[in-house]
Design a protein around this motif. Sequence first.
Motif, short mmCIF file in Angstrom:
data_model
loop_
_atom_site.label_atom_id
_atom_site.label_comp_id
_atom_site.label_asym_id
_atom_site.label_seq_id
_atom_site.Cartn_x
_atom_site.Cartn_y
_atom_site.Cartn_z
N THR A 1 0.84 -1.19 0.00
CA THR A 1 0.00 0.00 0.00
C THR A 1 0.88 1.25 0.00
OG1 THR A 1 -1.61 -1.25 1.27
CG2 THR A 1 -1.92 1.14 1.21
N GLU A 2 1.94 1.21 0.82
CA GLU A 2 2.86 2.34 0.90
C GLU A 2 3.49 2.64 -0.46
OE1 GLU A 2 6.26 2.36 3.82
OE2 GLU A 2 4.59 1.62 5.08
N ALA A 3 3.80 1.56 -1.22
CA ALA A 3 4.44 1.72 -2.52
C ALA A 3 3.43 2.12 -3.60
CB ALA A 3 5.15 0.43 -2.92
N GLY A 4 2.12 2.03 -3.25
CA GLY A 4 1.09 2.37 -4.23
C GLY A 4 0.68 1.18 -5.07
N LEU A 5 0.98 -0.05 -4.60
CA LEU A 5 0.57 -1.26 -5.33
C LEU A 5 -0.73 -1.75 -4.70
CD1 LEU A 5 4.13 -2.75 -5.58
CD2 LEU A 5 2.68 -2.20 -7.55
N ARG A 6 -1.77 -1.87 -5.53
CA ARG A 6 -3.11 -2.11 -4.97
C ARG A 6 -3.47 -3.56 -4.76
NH1 ARG A 6 -4.18 1.96 -8.47
NH2 ARG A 6 -5.11 0.54 -9.99
N ILE A 7 -2.82 -4.50 -5.45
CA ILE A 7 -3.23 -5.89 -5.31
C ILE A 7 -2.12 -6.75 -4.72
CG2 ILE A 7 -4.34 -7.86 -6.46
CD1 ILE A 7 -5.46 -5.94 -8.48
N PRO A 8 -2.02 -6.77 -3.38
CA PRO A 8 -1.01 -7.59 -2.73
C PRO A 8 -1.50 -9.03 -2.56
CG PRO A 8 -2.20 -6.33 -1.08
CD PRO A 8 -2.84 -6.00 -2.41
N GLY A 9 -0.55 -9.97 -2.59
CA GLY A 9 -0.93 -11.36 -2.39
C GLY A 9 0.19 -12.11 -1.70
N VAL A 10 -0.03 -13.40 -1.47
CA VAL A 10 1.01 -14.21 -0.84
C VAL A 10 1.22 -15.49 -1.62
CG1 VAL A 10 0.69 -13.37 1.53
CG2 VAL A 10 -0.71 -15.28 0.69
N MET A 11 2.44 -15.99 -1.54
CA MET A 11 2.70 -17.32 -2.03
C MET A 11 2.33 -18.26 -0.90
SD MET A 11 4.50 -17.55 -5.02
CE MET A 11 5.45 -19.06 -4.90
N VAL A 12 1.68 -19.37 -1.23
CA VAL A 12 1.42 -20.38 -0.20
C VAL A 12 2.38 -21.53 -0.47
CG1 VAL A 12 -0.24 -22.00 0.76
CG2 VAL A 12 -0.96 -19.67 0.18
N PHE B 1 -6.16 -14.27 4.12
CA PHE B 1 -7.01 -13.58 3.13
C PHE B 1 -7.68 -12.33 3.72
CE2 PHE B 1 -6.99 -17.64 0.68
CZ PHE B 1 -6.51 -17.11 -0.51
N ASP B 2 -7.64 -12.17 5.02
CA ASP B 2 -8.16 -10.93 5.61
C ASP B 2 -7.28 -9.75 5.21
OD1 ASP B 2 -10.43 -11.78 6.87
OD2 ASP B 2 -9.42 -12.25 8.78
N HIS B 3 -6.00 -10.03 4.85
CA HIS B 3 -5.05 -8.95 4.58
C HIS B 3 -4.65 -8.80 3.12
CE1 HIS B 3 -4.72 -8.80 8.91
NE2 HIS B 3 -4.49 -10.12 8.90
N VAL B 4 -4.74 -9.90 2.37
CA VAL B 4 -4.28 -9.84 0.97
C VAL B 4 -5.42 -10.22 0.02
CG1 VAL B 4 -1.87 -10.28 1.53
CG2 VAL B 4 -3.40 -12.21 1.09
N GLU B 5 -5.21 -9.92 -1.27
CA GLU B 5 -6.27 -10.08 -2.27
C GLU B 5 -6.22 -11.39 -3.03
OE1 GLU B 5 -8.76 -7.94 -2.34
OE2 GLU B 5 -7.66 -7.08 -0.65
N PHE B 6 -5.11 -12.12 -2.93
CA PHE B 6 -5.03 -13.40 -3.66
C PHE B 6 -3.91 -14.25 -3.05
CE2 PHE B 6 -1.75 -10.91 -5.64
CZ PHE B 6 -0.78 -11.80 -6.08
N ALA B 7 -3.91 -15.52 -3.42
CA ALA B 7 -2.81 -16.41 -3.03
C ALA B 7 -2.39 -17.21 -4.24
CB ALA B 7 -3.27 -17.35 -1.91
N SER B 8 -1.12 -17.58 -4.27
CA SER B 8 -0.62 -18.43 -5.35
C SER B 8 0.15 -19.57 -4.70
CB SER B 8 0.29 -17.61 -6.28
OG SER B 8 0.69 -18.43 -7.35
N LEU B 9 -0.23 -20.80 -5.04
CA LEU B 9 0.39 -21.96 -4.43
C LEU B 9 1.69 -22.29 -5.15
CD1 LEU B 9 -3.00 -23.73 -4.22
CD2 LEU B 9 -1.43 -23.75 -2.26
N GLY B 10 2.78 -22.24 -4.39
CA GLY B 10 4.07 -22.66 -4.94
C GLY B 10 4.23 -24.12 -4.57
N ALA C 1 -10.34 -23.73 0.65
CA ALA C 1 -11.42 -23.69 1.64
C ALA C 1 -11.30 -22.44 2.51
CB ALA C 1 -11.39 -24.95 2.50
N GLY C 2 -10.05 -22.04 2.82
CA GLY C 2 -9.81 -20.85 3.63
C GLY C 2 -10.31 -19.60 2.90
N ALA C 3 -10.11 -19.55 1.57
CA ALA C 3 -10.59 -18.40 0.80
C ALA C 3 -12.11 -18.33 0.85
CB ALA C 3 -10.11 -18.51 -0.65
N ALA C 4 -12.77 -19.49 0.74
CA ALA C 4 -14.24 -19.53 0.78
C ALA C 4 -14.74 -19.12 2.16
CB ALA C 4 -14.73 -20.93 0.41
N SER C 5 -14.07 -19.62 3.17
CA SER C 5 -14.49 -19.32 4.55
C SER C 5 -14.31 -17.83 4.85
CB SER C 5 -13.67 -20.22 5.48
OG SER C 5 -13.51 -19.61 6.72
#
Lengths: 572, 91
Positions: free
Chosen positions: A401-412, A425-434, A472-476
């Motif tokens: 957010t500080e850098a001005g990037l609107r869609i943060p996510g995490v690698m799982v 998912f409460d904090h980020v907009e997507f996840a990508s499974l590595g 399931a976590g994303a759905a929940s």
Amino acid sequence: MQNFVGVGVSRGRVIGPVRHMPAALAEPPPGEKLASSKAPETAAAALKEAAAAVKAQLLARAGRVEGTGREVLEATALMATDPMLIKAAVKLINAGTSAERAIWEAGESGAAMLMGLGGYMAERAHDVQDVKSRIVAQLRGVPAPEIPDADAPFILVAEDLAPADTATLDPNKVVALVTAGGGPQSHTAIIARALGLPAVVAADGVGALDDGALVFVDGATGVVSTEPDDAERAAVAVWQEQASLLSVFDGDGRLADGTVMPLLANVGGAADAQEAAAANAQGVGLLRTEFCFLGNDTEPSHADQVAAYKGVFDAFPGQKVVVRTLDAGADKPLPFLTDTSEANPALGVRGYRTDTSTPGVLARQLAAIADAAAQSDAAVWVMAPMISTAAEASDFAALCTEAGLRIPGVMVEVPSAALTSRHLFDHVEFASLGTNDLTQYAMAADRQLGALAALNDPWQPAVLALIQATVAGAASQARHSSAQALEDTAPKPVGVCGESAADPVLAVVLAGLGVTSLSMTPRALPAVSAVLRTVTLPQARALALRAVDAPSAAEARELVRAGLPALAELGL
Amino acid sequence: MIERTATIASSVGLHARPASIFAEAAGELGIEVTIARATDPVDEAVDADSMLALMSLGVEHGELVVLRTEDDTAAEALETLARILETDHDA
């Protein structure tokens, strides 16, 4: 109509004209004499003329190929008029031997001499044998014992094919192989599979087919028939469609029922990105940014980073590019960021964790990504590698957010992230499974150790269960925020960017588990797309459940393969 | 008769591509040139324009060979052929 049934050894259906491989050249009988009416001078002249003609034919052939093949043909051409070879033959002719027998014997002794020298010379013995046969064929006025040279594509019919026969086989000219002899492990079968040509072996009687006759060949059933009918023409059309599916991705990833499944590419720089765009990838699901850093003793400058990222973004205007922030450590050490003295680097300060030991590098990278994104038309998403907790996800999102990037996510990649994804998912907009790292951590098996390869299998039901838990976590999380906001919220997207997405069979399982996009090496796109289009979402779900419930990786794989009859049809 | 000595520069010796380049050049000269190892007697020399003969000679990288011709006016031609031998065609 004539019908032949042999053994299908390489899949594919095709209709084309028959061209017979000329029969092996019969040896001129030993002791064959020069006809009494012929002067030795005339016979010697005829031999030289035939040798020159063979040389010209080989040079013409060489002119039509490129690279090593050309050099080999040119060297063989030179051999046809080799003074030593011709002198030896003329000597025999002068002693009363026929020209055919003379060149045959001269060639045999030349080849034997080379064989005796061994090594590279022995390999060249074949060239001498080859020109010898060609000159004899030329003297007799019969076709040389080689694959016919025709302008239009054809079906090559032979008694059997030896490696020497197929060395010059041009897959653009030969569309199928049919042999009267041979078996499933014959050279014909092996070369056909390597070249992806439909092939039928042990088809007794095909030698009697008329040259030029139109025939239908089915490399799966082993059927070869003349006067192809409408049903056979339709079967060829179906095959061509499937074959094109396996060679090109049309840029539209979806299941049989239309369910959208974007297929993206994993890239590591601008050149990769251009290649991926040319392969019709629907975006980049994983941009590895290490390319910018590896090999550097110091952190690259802001301007260098912006230029590097922009080069990738520009290949995908209007499409998604998911950037993974620097993933240093473990197998990718960086002198200014990682501590190589760690006893256990895979479990050490790596990925996102380097931000705690060396703060600033990540923030500066995010600023460069944001600048590059602002200068391009790509939809830029950013994700951090090696996130284990919701607190880390929250910190990373704040940096974005500080850098001005609107869609943060995490690698799982860490099992804890998979099991608690609902909170991430409460904090980020997507996840990508590595899935590569997720597998190594779930199975506690170093992915670099060959001895643990069986454990390091993304088909391990434990790994599939972790993927299922992440979705399931994303759905929940979506249900929870819907209840708070009193309106329906769609679950946040969960993609896969590990090697597992490139396995067309596992891709079906991932789709069934609820993964929303797959990112892979561009080479894998056509096959993954082709298999996904053979299943509906409900079918994929049923197969995925069977895989998760399987007692072992091998059984999971077998159960799913058994449920996908299209695999055999596609030859996968 | 004139002679010219040369050292084989190609790393694979006088085989394959270097041999075909040399044989072709020798064939185009229109004069008879023989080639032999410097240590071999003259009667073991072979035709320089025969690829088969060159390969049977089996000369390796760094070996010394002698080119010979009966044509005393062909010094320049021998020089051309020697230069081919002294070039590394695999480089």
